[in-house]
Design an enzyme around this catalytic site. Structure first.
Site, PDB file in Angstrom:
ATOM      1  N   GLU A  55      -3.513 -39.564  43.188  1.00  0.00           N
ATOM      2  CA  GLU A  55      -2.485 -38.464  43.427  1.00  0.00           C
ATOM      3  C   GLU A  55      -3.177 -37.101  43.109  1.00  0.00           C
ATOM      4  O   GLU A  55      -2.901 -36.131  43.586  1.00  0.00           O
ATOM      5  CB  GLU A  55      -1.280 -38.983  42.464  1.00  0.00           C
TER       6      GLU A  55
ATOM      7  N   HIS B 174      10.025 -47.344  39.336  1.00  0.00           N
ATOM      8  CA  HIS B 174      10.406 -46.747  40.338  1.00  0.00           C
ATOM      9  C   HIS B 174      11.706 -46.214  40.298  1.00  0.00           C
ATOM     10  O   HIS B 174      12.251 -46.072  41.427  1.00  0.00           O
ATOM     11  CB  HIS B 174      10.316 -48.114  41.309  1.00  0.00           C
TER      12      HIS B 174
END
Lengths: 371, 451
Positions: free
Chosen positions: A105, A175
């Site tokens: 990322e 999540h």
């Protein structure tokens, strides 16, 4: 590796969950739709019924069609993306403009900033908002400050970072996160959260084209479950402008993203059971946010509830509450209420209890009226 | 088999084109089982995959090499060689490698070295006197800066760390630009928002410096990608300067991996000057410097004597050729020595001996090497040195005086450029400050700021 599961939102799973999580059932019980003015006057051939990921896909296609420098990249975007937001885009626009990156990322963000500051409309995807943190330094220290620190010689306005956020029924700690507050605390960034497919496409195009770096957070809960008519063509919904989803006179209720649907249910029940008239506001842009629309509403109702999935402490509810009491103090009839996630990590098996659901919001509406 | 990997590694990186490191399987003890059921890369994909260019770590099961001997690759400090053209005394070791830049260019380079040293001397002292808040010198690294910058073209995009003054000067960043930035006055291109030495110039394609280390490196991967794969520019590259310490940051590793997989024409130029503030390189890494990491990412790599202007020039020219012609990244590690302190906030005698610093100044200074070369050709003399030192100091002090006398930017510049526009909440905050200053302004140094 359990770190991520691309199978999180298999259709069959979602159907099961929408039955189990009756409290958060979408579309069948609520009539939350996006801004009607966006489809007014368009004939059937110009519209299509889409869910959220299809609307995002449509918006991305328009962005790449209209801007030859626009590129989309991130983990797994080439085959269509783990949430299908980028389906067909590589075939249509080629592998130079739609491509996979290595799994990193901070690299995705750094690469995106390098592209955006060199004449490319860079649309980067972070596979889950929960994994955006390695990129935090690049986003906060670089993208957000690029224009300011360079004396406006350079800027990172052509950067948009898209990322799925929010509760999904079974996501647990990693999540389900809603990290908007970290970014809304960073001058130089904009933070945008759509609540319906029609809103999503228009806000996405506005975000991509806005001359400032935007973190665009997509409510994953709505990817399949939110469905409505969306224009096929090119349109934008302005940033930093909220909308009144439903007018009312007794309580102002503010939310965004998937939570708006929960609030719509609570607001409906409040009307049915207690004849309480709520004014429901979708902020759309969380930073900079549309203060005036909230102030105007609170001056009318005298009562405010803000609800978000993210933990209550230092969430955006705190910012909204602070500003409202600064500007509308004498209009307030009751303390401002925040109905939010608890200050714990997002738990898996306890999600139904953790979540700021319809019942908790309904309770808050009643309490604030009874104060 | 695996013990012979090191020399093969050296051979691979020293050759100008990537070679497939073929490994003979004379010692193979196993017969590979039938693999008809396993997926394989198409020939085209195999040929184009970067992984195939360097090592035989082929995804194709058939092409993997299985050996019967258990040989752990001991990391015993196999050293990549360091390319040099000029001796520390300024003698060309092999005339074939003299880039023959000519009297005009080389004299200009030497004069720039004098300018760099003068600037560093003056500005360091000026900080000590409290007239600017901070400064970082560049002593010992002028050859790395000038040798590399001289190769670059106008459209090449440059990212730096903070110790690249020579690159800026060679590109055309003026004394005035420098002084205005150091003094944060209203003519500063950066509008007074950052600490001294955070230079930047849109015109020169030099992205504004930021304090966080290594953040520029993956940005350089993206810039290279943009230049080549979006804008289609086949004669431009991106160059990214950073130090030996910054190369430990995660961003470095992310950047190289991305540049390799995405074929970015980006040159990663590591200034290995031996220290990251007080941390010497043996506490920074355990491998063979930064250069040894390049092949691990599938990146062409070369190590060069950073104090050797000609060697740096030649290496950069080669790197730029590879980057632009083949659209791929190159890693250059320039070995040098940080003669000065890390910054004005540092006293390096606290962690290293004064004799170590003296050694480098006396025996391996970039200026000495170039001066030796120039004087041997009659292109420079002590007389000229004295004149140039005097004239340069005068210029620098004059620019300093002008910059010092200028006002800072207008106060409204606090609120501009956070966004492209000034949003309502910032207008409100600006109004709050204005109101505050209406009554309390006498307690603030308002006359310092431009109206």
């Amino acid at each position: 590796m359990l770190r991520r599961s691309a199978t999180l939102l298999k259709t069959s799973c979602l159907r099961r969950f929408s039955v189990q999580h009756g409290i958060r059932q979408m579309s069948s019980n609520t009539e939350i739709e996006g801004d009607k003015s966006v489809v007014d006057g368009l004939d059937k051939a110009e519209l299509e019924t889409m869910n959220l990921f299809t609307a995002i896909n449509s918006g991305l296609a328009v962005a790449l069609e209209s801007d030859p420098t626009a590129c989309i990249f991130g983990e797994d975007v080439a085959f269509g993306g783990v949430f299908r937001c980028t389906m067909g885009l590589k075939d249509k626009f080629g592998g130079k403009r739609v491509f996979n990156t290595p799994l990193c990322e901070q690299g995705i963000a750094g690469l995106a900033i390098g592209m955006a500051t060199n004449g490319v409309t860079a649309i980067a995807e972070m596979q889950f908002a929960d994994y955006i943190f390695p990129a935090f330094d690049q986003i906060v220290n670089e993208a957000a400050k690029y224009r300011y620190r360079s004396g406006n010689q350079f800027d990172c306005g052509r950067l948009t970072i898209r990322t799925p956020y929010g509760a999904v029924g079974h996501g647990g700690l990693y999540h389900s996160q809603s990290p908007e507050a970290y970014f809304a605390h960073t001058p130089g960034l904009k933070v945008v959260v759509p609540s319906t497919p029609r809103e999503a496409k228009g806000l996405l195009l506005a975000s991509i084209r806005d001359p400032n770096p935007v973190v665009y957070m997509e409510p994953k809960w709505l990817y399949r479950s939110a469905v409505e008519t969306v224009p096929l063509g090119d349109y934008e919904i302005p940033l930093s402008k909220g909308r009144i989803v439903q007018s009312g006179s007794d309580v102002t209720v503010v939310g965004w993203g998937a939570q708006l649907h929960v609030l719509a249910e609570a607001v409906k029940k409040a009307k049915e059971e207690q004849q309480i008239s709520c004014e429901l506001i979708d902020l759309r842009t969380l930073y900079p946010w549309d203060e005036e629309i909230v102030f105007e509403s609170v001056r009318k109702t005298g009562r405010l509830i803000v609800s978000h999935e993210a933990p209550v402490t230092c969430g955006l509810g705190a910012e909204i509450s602070a500003r409202v009491q600064e500007e509308c103090f004498l209009h307030l009839e009751a303390p401002i209420r925040r109905v939010c996630g608890y200050d714990t990590p997002f738990p898996l098996v306890f999600e139904k209890l953790y979540y700021p659901d319809m019942l908790k919001n309904l309770e808050a509406v009643k309490d604030t009226v009874d104060f | 088999m695996l013990r012979s990997l090191a020399p093969r590694l050296v051979a691979a990186v020293c050759s100008s084109l990537s070679t497939r490191v073929g490994v003979s399987s004379s010692r193979a003890a196993f017969k590979a089982p039938s693999t008809s059921f396993l997926p394989t890369l198409s020939a085209a994909a195999a040929a184009s995959s970067p992984a195939h260019r360097l090592f035989s770590s082929a995804p194709n099961y058939d092409q993997r090499e299985f050996v019967g001997e258990l040989n752990v690759i001991r990391s015993d400090g196999a050293n990549l060689p360091c390319y040099r053209v000029l001796s520390p005394q300024g003698e060309v070791l092999d005339a074939a490698h003299d880039p023959e830049l000519g009297e005009e260019t080389l004299v200009k380079m030497y004069e720039t070295m004098i300018l760099m040293n003068t600037l560093d001397n003056v500005c360091y002292d000026v900080q000590r006197q409290g007239r600017i808040s901070f400064y970082m010198t560049n002593y010992g690294e002028s050859a790395s800066h000038l040798g590399s910058a001289a190769v670059l073209k106008k459209d090449d995009v440059i990212y730096g760390q903070y110790r690249e003054l020579g690159v800026l000067l060679w590109r055309g960043y003026t004394l005035e630009n420098i002084m205005n930035q150091l003094y944060s006055n209203h003519l500063d291109l950066g509008k007074g928002r950052q600490m001294p030495v955070h230079y930047g110039s849109r015109e020169l394609n030099f992205h504004t410096i930021s304090s966080p280390l290594a953040t520029q490196i993956p940005q350089a991967s993206g810039a290279g990608y943009a230049l080549r794969h979006v804008h289609g520019n086949t004669d431009a590259c991106c160059v990214c300067y950073f130090g030996d310490g910054a190369a430990s940051e995660g961003d470095f590793h992310a950047a190289l991996n991305f540049a390799a997989t995405l074929d970015s024409p980006t040159i990663f130029f590591c200034r290995n000057n031996g220290y990251a503030i007080s941390t010497p390189v043996h506490e920074q890494y355990r491998g063979d410097g930064i250069a040894a990491r390049g092949p691990g990412y599938g990146i062409d790599t070369i190590r060069v004597d950073g104090n050797d202007l000609f060697a740096v020039y030649n290496v950069m020219a080669k790197a730029r050729k590879i980057a632009t012609e083949e659209s791929r990244p190159v890693l250059v590690e320039a070995m040098s020595y940080r003669v000065g302190h890390h910054s004005t906030s540092d006293d390096s005698t606290r962690y290293r001996g004064a004799d170590e610093i003296e050694y480098w100044k006396k025996n391996d200074a970039p200026e000495t090497r170039l001066r030796g070369y120039l004087e041997a050709r009659g292109w420079w003399s002590q007389e000229r040195e004295d004149e140039e030192l005097k004239a340069t100091r005068k210029r620098v002090l004059s620019a300093l005086k002008d910059a010092e006398g200028r006002k800072k930017p207008g106060i409204d510049q606090i609120f501009h450029d956070t966004y492209a526009e000034v949003p309502p909440h910032l207008e409100r905050q600006q109004a709050q400050l204005t109101e505050h200053l209406n009554t309390q302004g006498i307690h603030y140094p308002l006359t310092d700021f431009h109206k």
